[in-house]
Design an enzyme around this catalytic site. Structure first.
Site, PDB file in Angstrom:
ATOM      1  N   GLN A 191       1.000  -1.348  -0.037  1.00 47.66           N
ATOM      2  CA  GLN A 191      -0.088   0.056   0.179  1.00 47.66           C
ATOM      3  C   GLN A 191       0.866   1.395  -0.018  1.00 47.66           C
ATOM      4  OE1 GLN A 191      -2.658  -1.977   3.256  1.00 47.66           O
ATOM      5  NE2 GLN A 191      -3.277  -0.121   3.009  1.00 47.66           N
ATOM      6  N   GLU A 226       0.506  -1.411   4.663  1.00 46.42           N
ATOM      7  CA  GLU A 226       0.834  -0.108   4.761  1.00 46.42           C
ATOM      8  C   GLU A 226       2.210  -0.098   5.042  1.00 46.42           C
ATOM      9  OE1 GLU A 226      -1.840   2.497   6.969  1.00 46.42           O
ATOM     10  OE2 GLU A 226      -0.265   3.855   6.969  1.00 46.42           O
ATOM     11  N   ARG A 304      -5.336   7.573  16.754  1.00 47.07           N
ATOM     12  CA  ARG A 304      -6.897   7.779  16.051  1.00 47.07           C
ATOM     13  C   ARG A 304      -7.866   7.027  17.207  1.00 47.07           C
ATOM     14  NH1 ARG A 304      -9.633   8.693  11.569  1.00 47.07           N
ATOM     15  NH2 ARG A 304      -7.837   9.094  10.018  1.00 47.07           N
ATOM     16  N   THR A 434      -3.957  11.318  10.507  1.00 47.90           N
ATOM     17  CA  THR A 434      -3.703  12.538  11.553  1.00 47.90           C
ATOM     18  C   THR A 434      -2.665  13.006  11.513  1.00 47.90           C
ATOM     19  OG1 THR A 434      -3.318  10.592  12.778  1.00 47.90           O
ATOM     20  CG2 THR A 434      -5.630  11.234  12.866  1.00 47.90           C
ATOM     21  N   GLU A 707     -13.042   3.032   5.337  1.00 45.73           N
ATOM     22  CA  GLU A 707     -13.186   2.235   6.405  1.00 45.73           C
ATOM     23  C   GLU A 707     -14.480   2.428   7.148  1.00 45.73           C
ATOM     24  OE1 GLU A 707      -9.157   4.652   6.799  1.00 45.73           O
ATOM     25  OE2 GLU A 707      -8.695   3.131   8.205  1.00 45.73           O
TER      26      GLU A 707
END
Ligand code: MTE
Ligand code: MOS
Length: 753
Positions: A191, A226, A304, A434, A707
């Protein structure tokens, strides 16, 4: 769900990493890893393995020319263990051989001697021992201490949520070959192409421009690729670099499950205070995140959790503290929702407890506390275009919630051994990385002389349909047939310094960048038209379905013709553009700011039936009203919602990641790790698009979708819990997910009175 790839997928023509043609002479690699969770390496004996015919090399930390360091946010993770191993699956060596079978066989011949060290698998234990990856972080709003004194009711509790295996259909892997001048080219199932590039350049000790990473598509990532695709890319590259041969490394399924990180399990405490009208006045929570043996993305995931600690509710006094706990499990990582679901599960548990203790209907409590326009989140941002109440009332109305509640009660009063439960799950999810700096992307667009269009962006297609959305952006700008538009592989030489495809932000960021690049070319094309047709004002020129118009009148020019003229006039038909999300910021020293471009909203109603003899259950229905903005591709978006819902239900119900005290994964195959299949998936999933809800902050008014729908799955936990309570009213049930059939059975019969 039909998109760009559907036909190729169905025919088996879509290529994944392991399908891509490799040159003859390609070598195969297999990872040899630690069989124990914590210990000093006393001895590595490669002699037997090296003797095996067909083995070309066995690579260890000693062979790394650069730095043995793959950590992203915090540099605390080695590619190969050197002195100490920290989890079962910690890579120690890479065997490279003529075939994958030989490589595997040789890996089994490597002998290790360890001095075992104590193993920690529990995050609270880690915290007690001071094993924290970063200092605890606290989000604060108002003053909880004062507020609790004013509350009529205060409840406390503990909440446990489990891990989750990504189970992307395509396992981790990479193929690398040396290139002229001491570089490498890596084909990776990642990713984050730039992450693979950066890590590889560090490992090899060569500049980033000597490492090219290319990604065609992924057979799923869900966050698991990721950051955690990087080591395999770096290992394949290291082997290719050393041997000057092409090398492929693809993890077999069971190895992948065993040695890669998963969703973070959390153990949390809450304290919630309400007045007698059911208004929540204060909320405190502590989250103990099981990060595993290295930071990986844990600190960002934990952040998060804090951002979503109050989910869709306005609570004037909040104090939430998060502990990033180092244990001896494989480093846990991003997973759809990125810590948000864990935080939301805790507040939903707290509200459930309050409702149960106060003898109120939880749905009424939820409704009474929903966010309003202009309400402040604990991180300082205020809601704007807040649509959670609209979603709630729409869901109540469209699905006739009253009637659903009545029919559940009627069923329960008629049936002794089957019970039904219903739960409502509101979701408010912040959209943006974020880490503010990550909210950027770029695109490179070419129009060829035949009018066909090629688009490169930072977005990685992993089944979520981002390519099809970007094609629609291009189509919207040029008003040409979709078939003209091709999305290229994601490649670090064409699009540099990419953020990973994550945070549900790929279509937003890359969509905007693509729009900008296309508009640059469009502007030039209009000038060409003006010149060609002797029009003074090019502002009134438009393209409509492949034909050029001026002031709304058809001209003689077609898109094809225009492209030819532009080319002959030496006008550039290529453009590159960069996009960064405006007006976002966050100050970590104050834990306040405006981290999100906007929020995604929605409400799901989940109904379940529990077989109170067997402990088994079915999810009868999931009925959602979701704010998609003005969708760029309704079918893709609906597919994302449905897929997310089922994946969320899986996390909350049947998927159970179990390690023993020695840090060994007990659920390392699909025989022991159950995921929802088509038989388990709810028969009735309805997803309604909230009407008239354009999003001013998304490309063409669209909204991110990847998501947020996963969190409707949390409703399944509470629906099952409610059904259990119908069977055994007085039972004080713990808040512990996953709600596997075993746990349901225990809840139904343990301490039966
Ligand atoms: N959908 C499919 N089919 N496969 C995936 O791997 N990943 C999810 C989501 N939907 C995923 C998926 C995750 S974790 C994210 S962050 C988003 O897609 C990323 O893509 P987007 O930014 O284009 O929404
Ligand atoms: Mo998604 S967890 O942000 O890759």
């Amino acid at each position: 769900m039909k998109n760009y790839d559907s036909i190729k997928h169905v025919r088996g023509e879509s290529l994944f990493l392991d399908d891509q043609l490799t040159p003859t002479g390609t070598l195969f690699a297999y990872v040899s890893y630690s069989p124990i969770a914590h210990g000093k390496i006393k001895k590595i004996d490669l002699s037997e393995a090296e003797k095996l015919q067909g083995v070309k090399a066995i690579i260890t930390a000693k062979d790394i020319p650069g730095e043995n360091q793959i950590g992203g946010i915090i540099q605390d993770e080695d590619l190969f263990a050197e002195n100490e191993v920290h989890f079962v699956g910690h890579p120690i060596a890479l065997v490279v051989a003529e075939t994958q079978l030989i490589a595997h066989e040789a890996a089994d011949l490597i002998k290790y001697e360890f001095r075992k060290l104590p193993v920690i698998t529990d995050p609270r234990k880690a915290a007690a021992l001071g094993e924290l990856i970063q200092k605890p972080r606290t989000f604060n709003l108002g003053n909880t201490e004062k507020a609790f004194n004013k509350c009529d009711f205060v409840f406390e509790g503990k909440v446990e949520s489990g891990g989750q295996e990504h189970l992307y259909l395509e396992t981790q892997g990479a193929f690398a070959h040396p290139v002229e001048g001491g570089g490498v080219k890596i084909y990776s199932s990642t990713q984050g192409p730039t992450a693979v590039q950066r890590v590889t350049s560090r490992i090899l000790g060569i500049p980033m421009h000597k490492v090219e990473v290319d990604v065609l598509r992924l057979g799923g990532g869900f966050g698991g690729k990721e950051d955690q695709a990087s080591p395999w890319g770096a290992m394949a590259a290291l082997a290719a670099f050393k041997l000057n041969e092409p090398v492929k490394l693809v993890l077999p399924r069971q190895v992948d499950i065993k040695i890669t990180g998963k969703r973070h399990p959390y153990s949390s405490d809450f304290k919630i205070g309400l007045n007698k009208d059911g208004k929540i006045l204060a909320y405190e929570a502590s989250y103990y995140q099981n990060a595993g043996a290295a930071a990986d993305l844990s600190t960002a995931v934990l952040e998060r959790t804090l951002f979503h600690c109050t989910n869709s509710y306005f609570i004037p006094n909040v104090k939430a503290t998060a502990y990033c706990c180092r244990t001896n499990l494989p480093p846990n990582t991003a997973f759809r929702g990125f810590g948000g679901p864990q935080g939301m599960f805790v507040i939903e548990s707290a509200i459930t407890k309050a409702a149960e203790e106060m003898g109120l209907n939880k749905i009424d409590l939820q409704k009474r506390n929903l966010l309003d326009e202009g309400d402040e989140f604990p991180y300082g941002q205020k809601t704007e275009h807040c649509r959670i109440k609209r979603c709630f009332t729409e869901a109540e109305k469209k699905y006739d919630l009253k009637k659903m509640q009545k029919s559940v009660s009627a069923f329960n009063s008629k049936n002794k051994l089957f019970k039904k439960g219903l739960a409502v799950m509101p979701v408010t999810f912040g959209i943006s990385f974020t880490s503010t700096f990550m909210n950027q992307a770029s695109a490179l667009v070419h129009i060829y002389t035949d009018g066909s269009i090629s688009v490169s962006t930072a977005a990685v297609e992993m089944g979520q349909g981002v390519n099809e959305k970007i094609r629609n952006v291009v189509k919207n700008v040029f008003s040409v047939d979709l078939n003209r538009i091709k999305i290229e592989t994601t490649n670090t030489s064409r699009v540099a310094n990419t953020s990973p495809t994550a945070a549900s932000k790929a279509a937003d960021l890359n969509g905007f960048a693509t729009k900008k690049a296309c508009e640059i070319i469009l502007e030039r094309l209009k000038k060409v038209v003006a010149n060609e047709l002797n029009i003074k004002q090019y502002n009134n020129i438009t393209i409509q379905q492949e034909t050029i118009y001026n002031k709304g009148k058809k001209t003689k020019l077609s898109f094809d013709k225009l492209i030819q003229i532009a080319y002959l006039n030496r006008v550039s038909l290529s453009a590159q553009a960069h996009h960064s999300t405006p007006n976002i910021h966050f100050d970590k020293s104050k834990e306040k700011g405006q981290p999100f471009a906007y929020h995604a909203y929605g409400v799901g109603i989940v109904q379940a039936t529990v077989d109170c003899i067997r402990g088994t259950y079915e999810i009868d229905s999931v009925k959602v009203v979701h704010d998609f903005g003005k969708s760029l591709h309704p079918i893709v978006d609906k597919g994302q919602a449905e897929g997310g819902i089922v994946q969320g239900i899986g996390w909350m119900t049947m998927e159970e990641v179990l390690y023993n005290d020695e840090g060994q994964l007990l659920t390392n195959a699909l025989s022991t790790y159950k995921v929802p299949d088509i038989h388990f998936a709810p028969n009735d999933i309805q997803v309604l698009f909230l009407e008239n809800s354009p999003n001013p902050y998304g490309p063409y008014q669209s909204k991110a979708i990847g998501e947020p729908p996963l969190m409707y799955g949390i409703g399944a936990y509470f629906a099952i819990r409610n059904a259990i309570k119908e069977f055994k009213r007085k039972n004080k049930l713990p808040f512990k997910a996953p709600m596997t059939p075993e746990n349901v059975l225990l809840s139904l019969y343990k301490n039966i009175s």
